[in-house]
Design a protein around this motif. Structure first.
Motif, PDB file in Angstrom:
ATOM      1  N   GLY A   1       0.809  -1.211   0.000  1.00 45.17           N
ATOM      2  CA  GLY A   1       0.000   0.000   0.000  1.00 45.17           C
ATOM      3  C   GLY A   1       0.841   1.260   0.000  1.00 45.17           C
ATOM      4  N   VAL A   2       1.908   1.244   0.800  1.00 45.88           N
ATOM      5  CA  VAL A   2       2.809   2.401   0.855  1.00 45.88           C
ATOM      6  C   VAL A   2       3.424   2.658  -0.515  1.00 45.88           C
ATOM      7  N   LEU A   3       3.982   1.618  -1.113  1.00 42.19           N
ATOM      8  CA  LEU A   3       4.687   1.789  -2.387  1.00 42.19           C
ATOM      9  C   LEU A   3       3.738   2.135  -3.527  1.00 42.19           C
ATOM     10  N   LEU A   4       2.528   1.589  -3.490  1.00 41.01           N
ATOM     11  CA  LEU A   4       1.563   1.904  -4.543  1.00 41.01           C
ATOM     12  C   LEU A   4       0.952   3.284  -4.350  1.00 41.01           C
ATOM     13  N   GLY A   5       0.796   3.690  -3.097  1.00 38.72           N
ATOM     14  CA  GLY A   5       0.256   5.019  -2.828  1.00 38.72           C
ATOM     15  C   GLY A   5       1.258   6.117  -3.130  1.00 38.72           C
ATOM     16  N   ALA A   6       2.538   5.819  -2.933  1.00 42.39           N
ATOM     17  CA  ALA A   6       3.597   6.813  -3.183  1.00 42.39           C
ATOM     18  C   ALA A   6       3.994   6.776  -4.656  1.00 42.39           C
ATOM     19  N   TYR A   7       3.044   7.071  -5.514  1.00 43.10           N
ATOM     20  CA  TYR A   7       3.264   7.031  -6.961  1.00 43.10           C
ATOM     21  C   TYR A   7       2.829   8.350  -7.582  1.00 43.10           C
ATOM     22  N   ALA A   8       3.621   8.831  -8.499  1.00 42.49           N
ATOM     23  CA  ALA A   8       3.238  10.017  -9.257  1.00 42.49           C
ATOM     24  C   ALA A   8       3.847   9.909 -10.648  1.00 42.49           C
ATOM     25  N   PHE A   9       3.051  10.158 -11.654  1.00 45.65           N
ATOM     26  CA  PHE A   9       3.541  10.138 -13.030  1.00 45.65           C
ATOM     27  C   PHE A   9       3.891  11.568 -13.419  1.00 45.65           C
ATOM     28  N   GLN A  10       5.172  11.889 -13.396  1.00 43.12           N
ATOM     29  CA  GLN A  10       5.627  13.260 -13.607  1.00 43.12           C
ATOM     30  C   GLN A  10       6.585  13.396 -14.798  1.00 43.12           C
ATOM     31  N   THR A  11       6.633  12.352 -15.616  1.00 41.20           N
ATOM     32  CA  THR A  11       7.588  12.294 -16.727  1.00 41.20           C
ATOM     33  C   THR A  11       7.456  13.460 -17.690  1.00 41.20           C
ATOM     34  N   PHE A  12       6.227  13.902 -17.927  1.00 42.47           N
ATOM     35  CA  PHE A  12       6.009  14.899 -18.968  1.00 42.47           C
ATOM     36  C   PHE A  12       5.663  16.284 -18.417  1.00 42.47           C
ATOM     37  N   LEU A  13       5.933  16.524 -17.155  1.00 40.52           N
ATOM     38  CA  LEU A  13       5.692  17.851 -16.606  1.00 40.52           C
ATOM     39  C   LEU A  13       6.700  18.840 -17.185  1.00 40.52           C
ATOM     40  N   GLY A  14       6.202  19.982 -17.658  1.00 42.47           N
ATOM     41  CA  GLY A  14       7.079  20.999 -18.218  1.00 42.47           C
ATOM     42  C   GLY A  14       7.509  21.989 -17.161  1.00 42.47           C
ATOM     43  N   GLU A  15       8.105  23.061 -17.606  1.00 41.78           N
ATOM     44  CA  GLU A  15       8.637  24.056 -16.670  1.00 41.78           C
ATOM     45  C   GLU A  15       7.552  24.665 -15.796  1.00 41.78           C
ATOM     46  N   GLY A  16       6.344  24.683 -16.297  1.00 42.75           N
ATOM     47  CA  GLY A  16       5.269  25.290 -15.527  1.00 42.75           C
ATOM     48  C   GLY A  16       4.903  24.540 -14.274  1.00 42.75           C
ATOM     49  N   LYS A  17       5.108  23.196 -14.287  1.00 45.35           N
ATOM     50  CA  LYS A  17       4.681  22.398 -13.137  1.00 45.35           C
ATOM     51  C   LYS A  17       5.799  21.588 -12.495  1.00 45.35           C
ATOM     52  N   SER A  18       6.839  21.306 -13.238  1.00 42.70           N
ATOM     53  CA  SER A  18       7.869  20.401 -12.730  1.00 42.70           C
ATOM     54  C   SER A  18       8.524  20.919 -11.453  1.00 42.70           C
ATOM     55  N   SER A  19       8.669  22.220 -11.335  1.00 41.91           N
ATOM     56  CA  SER A  19       9.332  22.774 -10.151  1.00 41.91           C
ATOM     57  C   SER A  19       8.432  22.809  -8.932  1.00 41.91           C
ATOM     58  N   SER A  20       7.124  22.840  -9.146  1.00 42.13           N
ATOM     59  CA  SER A  20       6.201  22.939  -8.013  1.00 42.13           C
ATOM     60  C   SER A  20       5.575  21.606  -7.623  1.00 42.13           C
ATOM     61  N   ALA A  21       5.691  20.604  -8.475  1.00 39.92           N
ATOM     62  CA  ALA A  21       5.085  19.308  -8.177  1.00 39.92           C
ATOM     63  C   ALA A  21       5.799  18.624  -7.015  1.00 39.92           C
ATOM     64  N   LYS A  22       5.027  18.055  -6.124  1.00 42.05           N
ATOM     65  CA  LYS A  22       5.612  17.347  -4.987  1.00 42.05           C
ATOM     66  C   LYS A  22       6.069  15.956  -5.410  1.00 42.05           C
ATOM     67  N   ALA A  23       7.270  15.611  -5.018  1.00 43.56           N
ATOM     68  CA  ALA A  23       7.774  14.266  -5.286  1.00 43.56           C
ATOM     69  C   ALA A  23       7.132  13.293  -4.306  1.00 43.56           C
ATOM     70  N   PRO A  24       7.016  12.020  -4.676  1.00 39.25           N
ATOM     71  CA  PRO A  24       6.464  11.035  -3.746  1.00 39.25           C
ATOM     72  C   PRO A  24       7.326  10.919  -2.484  1.00 39.25           C
ATOM     73  N   LEU A  25       6.736  10.398  -1.430  1.00 46.45           N
ATOM     74  CA  LEU A  25       7.450  10.135  -0.190  1.00 46.45           C
ATOM     75  C   LEU A  25       8.768   9.433  -0.489  1.00 46.45           C
ATOM     76  N   GLU A  26       9.855   9.939   0.094  1.00 42.91           N
ATOM     77  CA  GLU A  26      11.191   9.450  -0.261  1.00 42.91           C
ATOM     78  C   GLU A  26      11.534   8.111   0.377  1.00 42.91           C
ATOM     79  N   ALA A  27      11.290   7.967   1.676  1.00 40.20           N
ATOM     80  CA  ALA A  27      11.672   6.738   2.374  1.00 40.20           C
ATOM     81  C   ALA A  27      10.584   6.356   3.371  1.00 40.20           C
ATOM     82  N   ALA A  28      10.268   5.072   3.401  1.00 39.13           N
ATOM     83  CA  ALA A  28       9.228   4.583   4.309  1.00 39.13           C
ATOM     84  C   ALA A  28       9.730   3.391   5.098  1.00 39.13           C
ATOM     85  N   GLN A  29       9.345   3.350   6.359  1.00 39.28           N
ATOM     86  CA  GLN A  29       9.577   2.192   7.207  1.00 39.28           C
ATOM     87  C   GLN A  29       8.216   1.585   7.556  1.00 39.28           C
TER      88      GLN A  29
END
Length: 498
Positions: free
Chosen positions: A128-156
């Motif tokens: 659930g953690v790994l599937l929930g921490a998903y974002a498709f950001q491959t095609f974000l341009g300059e308008g959104k790439s800098s403001s988009a939140k990256a998925p959770l980095e590390a989970a225990q």
């Protein structure tokens, strides 16, 4: 991808940005889940604040609190799990969804500890953690790439005691497979087309135990695959058929998985309305599920041989586009009269099923975003399962349910076949509008071959037209867009043969 580790340390003293615990839906609102291992002052603080904020404990509810006494983490997220009822009776799935909701809420954070459920739920929580921490950001341009939140980095994931199985490793392999299928579905159709789909799978399989063979249009012509060729002939991007072979030593069974891979479906000459095309990049979700599942089974070293067939074509309206009234010759020699060019998926799948039958596997399972009728019947979250064998149908639905994928068995009445009779060919590829999900499956059944004993090979069809693509808000571990539907069900099904 989010890194995942297991821990059995005290959750209150964990040095993480956030701690995630569970609540249930009590009579008077949210109640901390039984077994939440927190100091008394922390439990008291959370309980009073849950009441004050009107938290209900329902599924997908996330209540966030800062500065909880006795807890080192700066934030404590209390995620609702709902209650055990007919809708979601399985505790593992409730915790899997809660973990996903928590992970989604923690986008942009560095670290979190998930203390949900007992040891028996650890793998579900990890998935659930790994599937929930998903974002498709491959095609974000300059308008959104800098403001988009990256998925959770590390989970225990908190697990008491030692475990014989590699919970983190298995969850990571399965989740990575689902994420790959999601990425394929989310990739725009000007980037993902039959040739590039095949290239992606080839790169992904490099160095694995999976062997690939790719048939181009010339090879498909030579091999008599008129279904795939007919669908793809209206596109400037020719079709492909990719065969994936995983054959471990001492395999206990041989399964064939066939996936529909229409990389974009315009409807052909029977063109869809504009609004009906918006999500048609998802019409290859079945092939994505097969590709991801076969690669995962090889990585997990499951002792079952699996052959995957990816039937890839783009259904367009070019000069040579297939017409209603055309007759095509399918793999194996049967002729089919074309009635509606927007019923193209069953044509490419029929070639794949016929080809799979020639190798006489123990069972064939096909998966496809095949019919709108399935969505009408079962909604957007449930896959329809049909088969020529009752035991196999129950095995498929059981495997799906065990991993939290909603599936429902449907019949294949014999009288449906008569509506596909053709006066000019062996059969038509459509029939009565009523029972459209079953009509499509009945057509596919016509191409299932026989085994060495002269008996019809066991076959099941999975229609994922509803759950393959989520057009609404994210929920649980399911994102908006491609969901990876069917990947976990296929993996679990193959494992059941081991």
């Amino acid at each position: 991808m989010t890194t995942l580790t297991l821990t059995d340390g005290k959750i209150a003293s964990a040095k993480v940005d956030a701690l995630v615990v569970a609540s249930t839906a009590g009579t008077d609102g949210a109640v901390l889940a039984e077994g939440t291992d927190l100091p008394k002052n922390a439990r008291t603080h959370l309980t009073s604040n849950l009441t004050a904020t009107g938290a209900t404990g329902k599924a997908d509810e996330v209540a966030t609190f800062a500065g909880v006494p006795g807890v080192s983490a700066g934030l404590v997220l209390v995620v609702g799990t709902g209650k055990a009822d007919a809708a979601v009776p399985d505790a593992a799935e409730r915790y899997r969804r809660a973990a996903g909701a928590g992970a989604r809420a923690l986008a942009g954070k560095k670290s979190a500890l998930f203390a949900l459920g007992g040891a028996e739920h650890a793998r579900a929580v990890a998935e659930g953690v790994l599937l929930g921490a998903y974002a498709f950001q491959t095609f974000l341009g300059e308008g959104k790439s800098s403001s988009a939140k990256a998925p959770l980095e590390a989970a225990q994931v908190h697990v008491k005691g030692r475990h014989k199985e590699d919970v983190a490793g298995q969850a990571s392999v399965v989740a990575d497979a689902v994420r790959y299928a999601r990425d394929l579905v989310n990739t725009p159709p000007n980037v993902l087309f039959p040739e590039s789909f095949a290239t992606s799978v080839s790169k992904r399989a490099a160095g694995s135990k999976v062997k690939l063979e790719v048939w181009d249009a010339d090879k498909l012509q030579a091999e008599g695959c008129g279904g795939i060729l007919g669908v793809g002939q209206g596109s400037g991007r020719p079709p492909r058929l990719v065969t994936m072979t995983y054959k471990p030593r001492g395999a206990k069974a041989h399964l064939a998985f066939v996936g529909k891979g229409i990389t974009f479906d315009s409807g052909g000459l029977c063109i869809k309305p504009g609004t009906g095309m918006v999500t048609m990049k998802c019409d290859m979700a079945g092939a994505a599920a097969v590709a991801a599942a076969v690669l995962a089974l090889a990585e997990l070293k499951v002792p079952v041989a699996v052959t995957g067939y990816l039937c890839l074509a783009e259904n367009m309206t070019g000069d040579l586009a297939q017409r209603p009234g055309d007759i095509v010759t399918m793999r194996g020699g049967r002729t089919v009269e074309i009635i509606n060019t927007d019923a193209e998926g069953r044509l490419v799948m029929a070639d794949g099923i016929a080809l799979a039958s020639e190798h006489k596997p123990d069972a064939i399972v096909d998966i496809a975003t095949l019919t709108g009728a399935c969505v009408i019947a079962l909604g957007n979250r449930t896959m329809g399962v049909m088969a020529n064998d009752d035991e196999l149908r129950e095995r498929v639905t059981g495997a799906a349910s065990l991993v939290g994928e909603a599936a429902w068995g449907m019949p294949l009445p014999e009288e449906i076949r008569g509506s596909m009779d053709s006066p000019v060919a062996d059969l038509k590829h459509t029939g009565d509008r009523a029972g459209g999900m079953m009509v499509a499956a009945k057509f596919l059944e016509e191409f299932v071959g026989k085994n060495d004993a002269g008996e019809t090979i066991k076959w099941s069809h999975i229609d994922i037209a509803g759950p393959a693509f989520n057009e609404k808000s994210a929920w649980g571990y399911t994102p908006t867009g491609g969901t990876g539907s069917g990947v976990r069900a296929l993996i679990e099904l193959a494992q059941s043969y081991a």
